[in-house]
Design an enzyme around this catalytic site. Sequence first.
Site, PDB file in Angstrom:
ATOM      1  N   GLY A 437       0.801  -1.227   0.000  1.00 49.64           N
ATOM      2  CA  GLY A 437       0.000   0.000   0.000  1.00 49.64           C
ATOM      3  C   GLY A 437       0.824   1.262   0.000  1.00 49.64           C
ATOM      4  N   CYS A 521       6.145   8.160  19.044  1.00 44.66           N
ATOM      5  CA  CYS A 521       4.882   8.455  19.714  1.00 44.66           C
ATOM      6  C   CYS A 521       3.747   8.419  18.704  1.00 44.66           C
ATOM      7  CB  CYS A 521       4.924   9.853  20.322  1.00 44.66           C
ATOM      8  SG  CYS A 521       6.232  10.047  21.526  1.00 44.66           S
ATOM      9  N   TRP A 566      -6.141   1.100  17.420  1.00 44.77           N
ATOM     10  CA  TRP A 566      -5.236   2.252  17.444  1.00 44.77           C
ATOM     11  C   TRP A 566      -5.968   3.550  17.761  1.00 44.77           C
ATOM     12  CZ3 TRP A 566      -1.993   0.384  12.597  1.00 44.77           C
ATOM     13  CH2 TRP A 566      -1.294  -0.779  12.985  1.00 44.77           C
ATOM     14  N   ASP A 661     -11.137 -17.598   8.469  1.00 49.83           N
ATOM     15  CA  ASP A 661     -12.549 -17.191   8.509  1.00 49.83           C
ATOM     16  C   ASP A 661     -12.809 -15.813   7.909  1.00 49.83           C
ATOM     17  OD1 ASP A 661     -13.233 -19.557   9.688  1.00 49.83           O
ATOM     18  OD2 ASP A 661     -13.411 -18.748  11.725  1.00 49.83           O
ATOM     19  N   HIS A 699      11.461  -4.158   7.307  1.00 47.71           N
ATOM     20  CA  HIS A 699      11.918  -3.408   8.480  1.00 47.71           C
ATOM     21  C   HIS A 699      13.402  -3.089   8.407  1.00 47.71           C
ATOM     22  CE1 HIS A 699       8.242  -5.509   9.743  1.00 47.71           C
ATOM     23  NE2 HIS A 699       7.985  -4.349  10.297  1.00 47.71           N
ATOM     24  N   CYS A 731       5.251  -5.873   4.222  1.00 49.97           N
ATOM     25  CA  CYS A 731       4.411  -4.797   4.779  1.00 49.97           C
ATOM     26  C   CYS A 731       4.564  -3.564   3.886  1.00 49.97           C
ATOM     27  CB  CYS A 731       4.845  -4.509   6.226  1.00 49.97           C
ATOM     28  SG  CYS A 731       3.665  -3.488   7.151  1.00 49.97           S
TER      29      CYS A 731
END
EC number: 2.1.1.14
Length: 760
Positions: A437, A521, A566, A661, A699, A731
């Site tokens: 994305g 943060c 979140w 599921d 990462h 990711c």
Amino acid sequence: MTATPFTATILGSPRIGPNRELKRALEKYWAGSIERAELEAVAATLRRQTAESLAAAGLDSIPVNTFSYYDHVLDTAAMLGALPARVADIADDLDRYFAAARGTDEIAPLEMTKWFDTNYHYIVPELAPGTRFSLNPAKVLAELKEASALDVPARPVVVGPITFLALSKAVDGPSNMIAPIERLDELVAVYAELLQLLADEGVGWVQLDEPVLVTDILDNVAELADRTYATLGRVARRPSLFVATYFGEFTDALPALARTPVEAIGVDLVAGGVSAVAAVPELAGKTLVAGVVDGRNVWRTDLENALAALAKLSGSAGSVAVSTSCSTLHVPYSLDAEDDIDPAVRGWLAFGAEKVTEVVTLARGLRDGRDAIEAEVAASNAAIASRRSDPRLTNKPVRSRISSITASGSQRGPAQARRAAQNERLNLPLLPTTTIGSYPQTPAIRGARAQLRSGKIDRTEYERRMKAEIADVIRLQEELGIDVLVHGEPERNDMVQYFAEQLDGFLATQNGWVQSYGSRCVRPPILFGDVARPKPMTVDWIIYAQSLTDKPVKGMLTGPVTILAWSFVRDDQPLADTAAQVALAIRDETVDLQTAGITIIQVDEPALRELLPLRSKDQDAYLKWAVDAFRLATSGVSDTTQIHTHLCYSEFGEIIGAIADLDADVTSIEAARSHMEVLDDLNAAGFANSVGPGVYDIHSPRVPSTEEIADKLREALRAVPAERLWVNPDCGLKTRQPDEVTASLRNMVAAAHQVRAEIS
Ligand code: GLN
Ligand code: ZN
């Protein structure tokens, strides 16, 4: 000797600074632009301000040693001599500590993972066979000394031995290596030494945090609690012991712990009920530290209710102290900075500082009677009544649409039929390539957002710049030969905040920062009312991207569970109901994307694992509503629209059945670090849809070679037939540098071509 019981405290406090002072200082220190002394001065000022303000507010016991330069679990590892051998040669203690936390060019950092079911990440201690525990008390002693100079009633806080071992991981051993918890007795001896040292310093109370006692992480917690605290209780010269638990309701370990000589026990009365605690006879003679003020959510406490709970408890314990349910590390510092929040809603909230005031008020009420806090109770009642009656809390059309959709069931056909219909429409090659994305959030993108905020540029100019970014990302993907494209998410500051800003029922804070890990943060939105979508949120961006290419562009949405995880979520109705409302908004967005001609839509659920309850008995109910919410969000589109989802950050073990599921047509899942094991687990769970196990770890800045990715694909093909295998990174790419991304994706596409040639 038993110290005088305290009556009002909190279990810990935020440390990043009311205006993120520590974050800024840390980042400057890491960049080499300030000296250690300057960083230390910032930290000392923050510690002093915290201790002074807690004492001024009226707490009679102040947590210390809750400051951290990075993470309190890592601090504990350092205190116990349990930093890994690979950092041992770094002479400077602070740099050694940061090397363990963040790594260096030569040294890999320790792993990081979520602290229980919160969004705070701790550093996972590594215990090697050669790890020899030894006491290294410099930090706690220094913070104690600072506090005594301020003349505040300081109570050192350390992670307890059971929790420390439960959260550690064994490394470097033979395959039958011993579990960290097997080293409990050895570690308890070091804690005994610490207790004697603290007693010598004149410490009255020490707090040992044992949240693990109220989870199912270890299965014999009652026995462990008994063994550990019977031993520590026998230490001849020691402070009074306060064992704090939080994040779960207290069950079997409570009586066991109460039978040991510890003087105080902390229970989380937001997570668990009062009656179970009041019924434990062993608590007579102990100080019960009653966590009645929610330490991890932002709602104002119902003082009337809390006072009633405290009264009920005071008969069963020797004495009752009022506290937050956990450290206020998980909420912002104070409401003071929030003058933009709707005044009605502001009255319903309590951040860190306001929670301290609530604790002090309740302690006064408990001591002097309800009349002594009449004014505060009246204000609390008025706020609660205003919240209850606010029209924004119930949106009838939303509620009735949810019940009618839920009643009529999913409109989508069986997975096989959907796959056939989508294959025909999309006509993709075998092993289609895609990305998750986001593309790098470049300085230009962040700069444009900052300029929009400060009024330097207007909305039109901002949109023009974002569109230029999208056009760049589309061009890049076409040039690389990727099959299913994305728009790159330049317009999103954050994948939850972006949606929260556009949905009714949410509000944003100005300064509500909460530490996520180290210097990082986040500013979670507050979900206070019924959620509704006034208008489409992503459609314009996606159709613009789609207009630039003949390849399909994926619509990109965040799923309901992740949006809840979140955010600070309303506590006046079951999470399942709130999730369904968010799901309905996402569902409407998927339908609008489909109407606009978008053929593939991804609904991200990276936080699916994070909200999994800590007690196994609660897990099935959670997984059921989480799956229901995802299905509500994704079942409004036709069989020819392909639904993707994306999952990361986790050991998927306990949720693997739920992933199946979800019934997404394509699931991209983090797998590069876990070596594709996840595919076998998915097969075992009966998963038969398409899957994109991440083929490289995003990462790290490292560029994976074509051969290495091709190997990953060959490995994946042993578990999944080619017709169901997708090729993608682990990711999103937003934290990477553009050149790393281009090089890595080039190799990824080449690997897909290579393996396609081998199998066709
Ligand atoms: N679509 C998001 C991205 O690529 C997913 C992020 C995530 O999984 N945390 O950034
Ligand atoms: Zn992810």
